[in-house]
Design a protein around this motif. Structure first.
Motif, PDB file in Angstrom:
ATOM      1  N   ARG A   4     -35.743 -98.282  39.465  1.00 26.03           N
ATOM      2  CA  ARG A   4     -36.627 -98.685  38.405  1.00 26.03           C
ATOM      3  C   ARG A   4     -35.886 -98.595  36.868  1.00 26.03           C
ATOM      4  NH1 ARG A   4     -41.770 -95.008  37.250  1.00 26.03           N
ATOM      5  NH2 ARG A   4     -42.335 -95.883  39.345  1.00 26.03           N
ATOM      6  N   GLU A   5     -34.920 -97.452  36.915  1.00 37.73           N
ATOM      7  CA  GLU A   5     -34.284 -97.245  35.366  1.00 37.73           C
ATOM      8  C   GLU A   5     -33.322 -98.608  35.185  1.00 37.73           C
ATOM      9  OE1 GLU A   5     -36.444 -93.872  36.130  1.00 37.73           O
ATOM     10  OE2 GLU A   5     -34.860 -94.819  37.692  1.00 37.73           O
ATOM     11  N   PHE A   6     -32.714 -98.854  36.460  1.00 33.49           N
ATOM     12  CA  PHE A   6     -31.709-100.057  36.344  1.00 33.49           C
ATOM     13  C   PHE A   6     -32.370-101.236  35.697  1.00 33.49           C
ATOM     14  CE2 PHE A   6     -29.594-103.697  38.431  1.00 33.49           C
ATOM     15  CZ  PHE A   6     -28.378-103.655  38.056  1.00 33.49           C
ATOM     16  N   GLY A   7     -33.539-101.336  36.125  1.00 33.88           N
ATOM     17  CA  GLY A   7     -34.092-102.720  35.481  1.00 33.88           C
ATOM     18  C   GLY A   7     -34.510-102.486  34.129  1.00 33.88           C
ATOM     19  N   GLU A   8     -34.455-101.279  33.682  1.00 34.56           N
ATOM     20  CA  GLU A   8     -35.054-101.344  32.225  1.00 34.56           C
ATOM     21  C   GLU A   8     -33.529-101.353  31.426  1.00 34.56           C
ATOM     22  OE1 GLU A   8     -37.502 -97.705  31.371  1.00 34.56           O
ATOM     23  OE2 GLU A   8     -38.351 -98.117  33.340  1.00 34.56           O
ATOM     24  N   PHE A   9     -33.187-102.523  31.015  1.00 35.82           N
ATOM     25  CA  PHE A   9     -32.296-102.626  30.159  1.00 35.82           C
ATOM     26  C   PHE A   9     -31.772-101.627  28.815  1.00 35.82           C
ATOM     27  CE2 PHE A   9     -33.244-106.824  31.589  1.00 35.82           C
ATOM     28  CZ  PHE A   9     -32.284-107.202  32.546  1.00 35.82           C
ATOM     29  N   GLY A  10     -30.554-101.163  29.124  1.00 34.47           N
ATOM     30  CA  GLY A  10     -30.222 -99.964  28.144  1.00 34.47           C
ATOM     31  C   GLY A  10     -30.441 -98.652  28.468  1.00 34.47           C
ATOM     32  N   ARG A  11     -31.054 -98.448  29.915  1.00 30.82           N
ATOM     33  CA  ARG A  11     -31.111 -97.106  30.266  1.00 30.82           C
ATOM     34  C   ARG A  11     -29.777 -96.740  30.970  1.00 30.82           C
ATOM     35  NH1 ARG A  11     -36.001 -94.462  29.893  1.00 30.82           N
ATOM     36  NH2 ARG A  11     -34.936 -92.764  31.104  1.00 30.82           N
ATOM     37  N   ILE A  12     -29.539 -95.328  30.988  1.00 28.76           N
ATOM     38  CA  ILE A  12     -28.307 -95.007  31.686  1.00 28.76           C
ATOM     39  C   ILE A  12     -28.460 -94.265  32.984  1.00 28.76           C
ATOM     40  CG2 ILE A  12     -27.023 -95.129  29.620  1.00 28.76           C
ATOM     41  CD1 ILE A  12     -27.320 -92.111  29.444  1.00 28.76           C
ATOM     42  N   PHE A  16     -23.544-107.464  36.790  1.00 29.67           N
ATOM     43  CA  PHE A  16     -24.769-108.249  37.113  1.00 29.67           C
ATOM     44  C   PHE A  16     -25.902-108.102  36.168  1.00 29.67           C
ATOM     45  CE2 PHE A  16     -29.147-107.801  38.976  1.00 29.67           C
ATOM     46  CZ  PHE A  16     -29.139-109.334  39.162  1.00 29.67           C
ATOM     47  N   ARG A  17     -26.172-106.731  35.883  1.00 30.55           N
ATOM     48  CA  ARG A  17     -27.266-106.412  34.498  1.00 30.55           C
ATOM     49  C   ARG A  17     -26.958-107.124  33.529  1.00 30.55           C
ATOM     50  NH1 ARG A  17     -30.009-100.728  33.049  1.00 30.55           N
ATOM     51  NH2 ARG A  17     -28.090-100.283  31.859  1.00 30.55           N
ATOM     52  N   ALA A  18     -25.675-106.954  33.032  1.00 34.43           N
ATOM     53  CA  ALA A  18     -25.766-107.665  31.657  1.00 34.43           C
ATOM     54  C   ALA A  18     -25.668-109.157  31.763  1.00 34.43           C
ATOM     55  CB  ALA A  18     -24.138-107.498  31.161  1.00 34.43           C
ATOM     56  N   ASP A  19     -25.381-109.913  32.989  1.00 39.08           N
ATOM     57  CA  ASP A  19     -25.883-111.430  32.949  1.00 39.08           C
ATOM     58  C   ASP A  19     -27.276-111.700  33.218  1.00 39.08           C
ATOM     59  OD1 ASP A  19     -23.001-111.847  32.692  1.00 39.08           O
ATOM     60  OD2 ASP A  19     -22.688-111.887  35.129  1.00 39.08           O
ATOM     61  N   LEU A  78     -22.801 -94.619  32.138  1.00 36.67           N
ATOM     62  CA  LEU A  78     -21.847 -93.478  31.376  1.00 36.67           C
ATOM     63  C   LEU A  78     -20.347 -93.704  31.589  1.00 36.67           C
ATOM     64  CD1 LEU A  78     -24.000 -90.187  32.303  1.00 36.67           C
ATOM     65  CD2 LEU A  78     -24.062 -91.656  30.145  1.00 36.67           C
ATOM     66  N   GLY A  79     -19.903 -94.637  32.647  1.00 38.49           N
ATOM     67  CA  GLY A  79     -18.600 -94.599  32.753  1.00 38.49           C
ATOM     68  C   GLY A  79     -17.706 -93.590  33.409  1.00 38.49           C
ATOM     69  N   VAL A  80     -18.692 -92.708  34.523  1.00 48.45           N
ATOM     70  CA  VAL A  80     -18.165 -91.830  35.029  1.00 48.45           C
ATOM     71  C   VAL A  80     -18.541 -91.532  36.298  1.00 48.45           C
ATOM     72  CG1 VAL A  80     -20.057 -90.267  34.348  1.00 48.45           C
ATOM     73  CG2 VAL A  80     -17.739 -89.012  34.660  1.00 48.45           C
ATOM     74  N   THR A  81     -17.692 -91.318  37.194  1.00 44.87           N
ATOM     75  CA  THR A  81     -17.968 -90.750  38.665  1.00 44.87           C
ATOM     76  C   THR A  81     -17.668 -89.526  38.948  1.00 44.87           C
ATOM     77  OG1 THR A  81     -17.707 -93.149  39.306  1.00 44.87           O
ATOM     78  CG2 THR A  81     -17.441 -91.426  40.969  1.00 44.87           C
ATOM     79  N   TYR A  82     -18.619 -88.689  39.688  1.00 47.26           N
ATOM     80  CA  TYR A  82     -18.407 -87.116  40.114  1.00 47.26           C
ATOM     81  C   TYR A  82     -18.172 -87.410  41.420  1.00 47.26           C
ATOM     82  CZ  TYR A  82     -20.675 -86.353  35.561  1.00 47.26           C
ATOM     83  OH  TYR A  82     -20.773 -86.479  34.276  1.00 47.26           O
ATOM     84  N   SER A  83     -17.220 -86.511  42.072  1.00 49.28           N
ATOM     85  CA  SER A  83     -16.732 -86.453  43.456  1.00 49.28           C
ATOM     86  C   SER A  83     -16.400 -85.074  43.769  1.00 49.28           C
ATOM     87  CB  SER A  83     -15.788 -87.354  43.850  1.00 49.28           C
ATOM     88  OG  SER A  83     -14.621 -86.825  43.456  1.00 49.28           O
ATOM     89  N   THR A  84     -16.685 -84.856  44.979  1.00 50.17           N
ATOM     90  CA  THR A  84     -16.234 -83.456  45.556  1.00 50.17           C
ATOM     91  C   THR A  84     -14.757 -83.268  45.504  1.00 50.17           C
ATOM     92  OG1 THR A  84     -16.010 -84.552  47.890  1.00 50.17           O
ATOM     93  CG2 THR A  84     -18.180 -83.458  47.418  1.00 50.17           C
ATOM     94  N   ALA A  85     -13.833 -84.028  45.294  1.00 50.92           N
ATOM     95  CA  ALA A  85     -12.555 -83.699  44.853  1.00 50.92           C
ATOM     96  C   ALA A  85     -12.513 -83.074  43.236  1.00 50.92           C
ATOM     97  CB  ALA A  85     -11.715 -85.176  44.987  1.00 50.92           C
TER      98      ALA A  85
END
Length: 263
Positions: free
Chosen positions: A104-112, A38-41, A136-143
């Motif tokens: 807020r950061e999501f709305g600033e294109f380019g922020r991670i 969505f952000r890219a579009d 960042l292409g990463v998900t951290y989990s309790t597993a």
């Protein structure tokens, strides 16, 4: 040096339900992918930043609520973007989600430095959680939370907001002789400690349960110190979800950090 609060604070061992942790990670990751698309579009369409933030919140919330209803129809849900259902207070299993942490950061294109939080509370205890960092292409989990390697540096790094510098946090940073690192969302800050990019994240400016539930679950699974700033245990699925303060840090720094925050 340790404080009485640090010495007596209840820090129960993390309970890892791998099936629920995988589900949390899958859902957070998928919501993050929707947000990236969505952000890219939206960037190409040159949408107003306020509209980007509002629609992003809604897209992720609607996806997560639908997925939770499909996967766990008997479970209750507490979401930042949804109406609160009081029946969650008597439910055995409650999912606590922040569909878009760091709007807020999501709305600033380019922020991670924004995230998606999905956590599970069972009979009052966090038992699974995931924090997706989509940019960042990463998900951290309790597993599979990584454990920061090696000792904390002599001058630890404290992650702080770009826009707010509460006096207790600054006093703590000074007591630690710390370097300040600016970052956006609560999830991004907490995961920076998990990754070992910083050593301390303290918050005193006011949060809700959805801001910290998933980050706390993952940080605890990574072996980090997690508490309120008075050293007490954060408690989730309360009638009032206001949970205004938090400390996540390397265990060897907890005593000094808590002492400074208590002044």
């Amino acid at each position: 040096m340790t404080t009485d609060a640090a010495a007596s604070a209840p820090h129960p061992p993390a309970v890892h339900n791998s099936e629920d942790a995988r589900a949390a990670a899958d859902m957070a990751t998928a919501a993050g992918e929707l947000l990236l698309d969505f952000r890219a579009d939206a960037h190409l369409a040159r949408l107003d930043l306020g509209e980007v933030r509002r629609i992003g919140d809604r897209i992720s919330h609607e996806f997560l609520v639908a997925e939770l209803a499909r996967r766990f129809p008997a479970d209750a849900v507490l979401s930042e973007e949804g109406a609160d259902d009081p029946s969650r207070l008597t439910a055995d299993r409650v999912w606590i989600v922040d569909p878009l942490d760091g709007t807020r950061e999501f709305g600033e294109f380019g922020r991670i430095d924004w995230a998606v939080h999905v956590a599970l509370v069972e009979r009052g205890r966090l038992t699974a959680g995931a924090v997706a960092m989509p940019a960042l292409g990463v998900t951290y989990s309790t597993a599979d939370a990584p454990t920061p390697a090696g000792p904390a540096p002599a001058a630890p790094r404290v992650v702080v907001s770009r826009t707010r510098r509460p006096e207790p946090v600054m006093a703590m940073a000074a007591a630690l002789g710390a370097e300040l690192v600016e970052m956006g969302s609560a999830g991004a800050k907490a995961m920076a400690v998990v990754r070992g990019e910083v050593e301390v994240y303290a918050h005193t400016g006011g949060q809700y349960e959805w801001d910290s539930a998933a980050p706390v679950a993952v940080a605890r699974a990574a072996g980090l110190h997690v508490s309120r700033i008075d050293g007490s245990e954060p408690v989730y699925n309360q009638e009032n979800p206001w949970l205004p303060d938090l400390l996540i840090c390397r265990p060897e720094l907890a005593g000094t950090a808590l002492e400074a925050l208590a002044r």
